[in-house]
Design a protein around this motif. Structure first.
Motif, PDB file in Angstrom:
ATOM      1  N   ASN A  56      34.516  15.882 -12.221  1.00 38.65           N
ATOM      2  CA  ASN A  56      35.039  17.187 -11.669  1.00 38.65           C
ATOM      3  C   ASN A  56      33.646  18.019 -11.409  1.00 38.65           C
ATOM      4  OD1 ASN A  56      35.953  20.373 -12.224  1.00 38.65           O
ATOM      5  ND2 ASN A  56      36.883  19.002 -10.390  1.00 38.65           N
ATOM      6  N   THR A  57      32.984  18.170 -12.283  1.00 39.85           N
ATOM      7  CA  THR A  57      31.471  18.616 -12.451  1.00 39.85           C
ATOM      8  C   THR A  57      30.411  18.038 -13.090  1.00 39.85           C
ATOM      9  OG1 THR A  57      31.833  20.521 -14.267  1.00 39.85           O
ATOM     10  CG2 THR A  57      32.557  21.065 -11.776  1.00 39.85           C
ATOM     11  N   ASP A 100      33.789  17.352  -7.072  1.00 38.28           N
ATOM     12  CA  ASP A 100      34.642  18.208  -6.622  1.00 38.28           C
ATOM     13  C   ASP A 100      34.421  18.714  -5.054  1.00 38.28           C
ATOM     14  OD1 ASP A 100      32.377  19.691  -7.673  1.00 38.28           O
ATOM     15  OD2 ASP A 100      33.553  21.561  -7.868  1.00 38.28           O
ATOM     16  N   LYS A 101      33.101  18.527  -4.675  1.00 39.15           N
ATOM     17  CA  LYS A 101      32.635  18.854  -3.236  1.00 39.15           C
ATOM     18  C   LYS A 101      31.880  17.607  -2.693  1.00 39.15           C
ATOM     19  CE  LYS A 101      32.412  23.893  -4.269  1.00 39.15           C
ATOM     20  NZ  LYS A 101      32.657  23.872  -5.796  1.00 39.15           N
ATOM     21  N   ILE A 102      32.238  17.286  -1.421  1.00 41.88           N
ATOM     22  CA  ILE A 102      31.412  16.229  -0.837  1.00 41.88           C
ATOM     23  C   ILE A 102      29.941  16.076  -0.944  1.00 41.88           C
ATOM     24  CG2 ILE A 102      31.808  17.416   1.513  1.00 41.88           C
ATOM     25  CD1 ILE A 102      31.849  13.379   0.552  1.00 41.88           C
ATOM     26  N   ASN A 103      29.536  17.604  -0.778  1.00 45.10           N
ATOM     27  CA  ASN A 103      27.955  17.547  -0.790  1.00 45.10           C
ATOM     28  C   ASN A 103      27.278  17.401  -2.045  1.00 45.10           C
ATOM     29  OD1 ASN A 103      28.733  19.966  -2.125  1.00 45.10           O
ATOM     30  ND2 ASN A 103      27.549  21.477  -0.866  1.00 45.10           N
ATOM     31  N   GLN A 104      28.252  17.222  -2.982  1.00 44.16           N
ATOM     32  CA  GLN A 104      27.409  16.927  -4.300  1.00 44.16           C
ATOM     33  C   GLN A 104      26.997  15.312  -4.262  1.00 44.16           C
ATOM     34  OE1 GLN A 104      27.197  19.278  -6.916  1.00 44.16           O
ATOM     35  NE2 GLN A 104      28.009  20.844  -5.661  1.00 44.16           N
ATOM     36  N   TRP A 124      38.818  15.104  -7.816  1.00 46.93           N
ATOM     37  CA  TRP A 124      37.822  15.093  -6.854  1.00 46.93           C
ATOM     38  C   TRP A 124      38.168  15.409  -5.547  1.00 46.93           C
ATOM     39  CZ3 TRP A 124      35.673   9.482  -7.605  1.00 46.93           C
ATOM     40  CH2 TRP A 124      34.989   9.128  -8.985  1.00 46.93           C
ATOM     41  N   HIS A 125      37.207  15.698  -4.818  1.00 48.15           N
ATOM     42  CA  HIS A 125      37.441  15.812  -3.299  1.00 48.15           C
ATOM     43  C   HIS A 125      37.543  14.410  -2.650  1.00 48.15           C
ATOM     44  CE1 HIS A 125      36.690  16.788   0.972  1.00 48.15           C
ATOM     45  NE2 HIS A 125      36.514  18.045   0.613  1.00 48.15           N
ATOM     46  N   ASP A 127      37.274  13.133   0.011  1.00 49.06           N
ATOM     47  CA  ASP A 127      36.007  12.464   0.624  1.00 49.06           C
ATOM     48  C   ASP A 127      35.169  11.934  -0.010  1.00 49.06           C
ATOM     49  OD1 ASP A 127      37.239  13.411   2.963  1.00 49.06           O
ATOM     50  OD2 ASP A 127      35.989  15.032   3.366  1.00 49.06           O
TER      51      ASP A 127
END
Length: 404
Positions: A56-57, A100-104, A124-125, A127
Motif C-alpha cells: 500500500n505504501t 496505492d498510486k500509479i506514479n509510485q 493497490w491502484h 493500474d
C-alpha cells in the motif's frame, strides 16, 4: 519453524506464475511469506530482471514485511528501505515501492521483473497491477501475494477468478492453529453482525450492503447508557456544516482502562449560522462538557482551517483551557471498522440524549452505487455529520483502544 497444514501446502505447491493467499485476518497468510521470500530471491540470484516488493505504501512495507524479515533473518541479510526506495534482501537489490498510486512505480515501468512480492494487494491502484502483468516477462518470473477480501466486484477478485497461471489459497481464521483460542473467540465476537465477520473471519468476498451498524440498528437499546458513566477523560469532535449539512459536535468519554467508549453529549445545528454564532455555540458546548467531565482536547474537520482558528480564538478569549487540533481524518472505512468492533464486543455506549448520533448510527448505510469498493452513503438523507464528529473525537485513540 512450525507451519500449519495450509502453510505447508503453499510451500510445497505454490509454483505458478501467480501465487496468492486470500482470506481472513490473522490466519497465517503473511507469516508463511517470511520464508517464501528468501526462497524465491535465492532461486533467481544472478538472473536477469528486478526484485520488487509492492505494498500500500513504503511505510506499510517497512512495518509488514521488512521489519519481520529482519527479526527472523537479521539486518545483515535484510536492510531497511533506503532513501532511493531500495533495500538489500538476501544478496539482491530490491525495489520497495508503494502501490496505492500509479506514479509510485514509474521507476520500474519498462523493466523486467523476475520476482515480485505483493502485500495488501486489494489496496493497490489497479493500474499498478496491470503494469505488473506485463513486467513479469521471464520464464522464471513469479509473484507471491496476500490480501484480505473485499467486495465480489473488486478488480483483484475478478483476476483471481480468471484463467491466469494462478495458485490460489483461501483462508479462514480457523486455518491458523497457532492463534490462542481466547484471541479467536474475541475477534469473532468483535466482528459479529458486520460485513467484516464474513471477510475477516470467514475469508469471503462479499458485498457491503444495507445497514453498516447492523447490531446498533437491530437493537439500539442495547447501547443506551443505563447508569452514569465512569469516564476518566473526554474529547470533543467537530464537523463543520456547509452546503446543506449540519454543524455537529460530539463529546466522547473514555474509561480509565481505555476499554470502553461512551458518547456523552452532542450538538447538532443544520440551519445556516454565522462564524460568530458557531464560535459562541462551541464555547457554550465546551463549557458545559468541562463542567461535567475532564475535557482537554477537541479535534476538528481539518478542511476548515479558518473556522478552527476561530474556535481557538473564541476559547482563548473566554479563558477556556482546551487544545483544538485538526482531526487525523483516517479512511472512513477504518473508522467504520473501529465502531463495528466496539459495538460487537459491547465496548460502546451512548447517552439517550444524543438523539442525532443515535439516529446516525441506526441509519448509516453502504452506498449501493459503488460496486468495486465499500463507500458509506452520503446523499443528504443520512446524518453523516454526527458520525464524522463522533469519529473525529476517537481517532487519536483508536489504535490504543483496539490493542486492549
Amino acid at each position: 519453524m512450525q507451519l500449519s497444514d495450509k502453510q505447508k501446502e503453499f510451500w510445497n505447491n505454490a509454483e505458478s506464475r501467480w501465487n496468492v493467499k486470500s482470506g481472513a485476518t490473522r490466519s497465517g497468510k503473511t507469516y508463511m511469506d517470511y520464508y517464501v521470500i528468501p526462497k524465491r530471491i535465492r532461486a533467481v540470484v544472478g538472473k536477469d530482471g528486478l526484485v520488487v516488493i509492492l505494498g500500500n505504501t513504503k511505510g506499510t512495507l517497512q512495518r509488514n514485511i521488512i521489519e519481520p524479515l529482519q527479526n527472523i533473518w537479521g539486518m545483515q541479510l535484510v536492510s531497511d528501505i533506503r532513501s532511493d526506495n531500495t533495500a538489500m534482501l538476501f544478496g539482491e537489490k530490491c525495489y520497495c515501492l508503494g502501490a496505492d498510486k500509479i506514479n509510485q512505480v514509474n521507476r520500474i515501468r519498462g523493466s523486467s521483473i523476475k520476482y515480485c512480492y505483493g502485500d495488501e494487494v486489494v489496496t493497490w491502484h489497479p493500474d499498478v497491477f496491470n503494469m505488473l502483468k506485463s513486467r513479469l516477462d521471464k520464464s522464471y518470473s513469479k509473484f507471491d501475494g496476500t490480501c484480505n477480501p473485499e467486495g465480489p466486484n473488486h478488480w483483484f477478485h475478478k483476476f483471481l477468478q480468471s484463467d491466469a497461471d494462478l495458485y490460489l489459497q483461501q483462508y479462514t481464521i480457523d486455518d491458523n492453529p497457532f492463534n490462542s483460542k481466547e484471541f479467536v473467540e474475541n475477534l469473532k465476537k468483535e466482528y459479529k453482525g458486520t460485513i467484516f465477520y464474513d471477510r475477516y473471519i470467514l475469508g469471503l468476498w462479499v458485498a457491503a450492503e444495507g445497514a453498516i451498524y447492523r447490531l446498533f440498528a437491530d437493537d439500539t437499546e442495547r447501547f443506551i447508557l443505563k447508569e452514569k458513566p465512569k469516564v476518566a477523560f473526554a474529547t470533543i469532535g467537530v464537523d463543520f456544516g456547509g452546503n446543506g449539512s449540519a454543524h455537529a459536535f460530539s463529546c466522547t468519554g473514555f474509561t480509565q482502562s481505555m476499554k470502553e467508549v461512551v458518547t456523552l453529549e452532542e450538538y447538532y445545528r443544520k440551519e445556516i449560522i454565522s462564524p460568530t454564532q458557531l464560535e459562541q455555540d462551541f464555547v457554550d458546548f465546551v463549557e458545559m462538557c468541562k463542567s461535567k467531565y475532564k475535557v482537554a482536547e477537541a479535534y476538528c474537520d481539518s478542511a476548515e482551517t479558518t473556522l478552527i482558528q476561530g474556535l481557538r480564538n473564541a476559547c482563548a478569549k473566554k479563558g477556556i483551557a482546551i487544545s483544538i487540533k485538526s482531526a487525523m481524518k483516517k479512511e472512513v472505512n477504518d473508522r467504520v471498522r473501529f465502531y463495528c468492533r466496539l459495538m460487537s464486543s459491547d465496548r460502546y455506549k451512548i447517552s439517550k440524549n444524543c438523539i442525532y448520533t443515535i439516529e446516525a448510527f441506526r441509519t448509516a448505510l453502504w452506498d449501493s452505487k459503488y460496486i468495486t469498493k465499500d463507500k458509506r452513503l452520503d446523499d443528504g438523507t443520512t446524518n453523516i455529520d454526527s458520525l464524522d464528529a463522533q469519529e473525529y473525537s476517537t481517532e487519536p485513540y483508536m489504535k490504543a483502544i483496539m490493542s486492549i
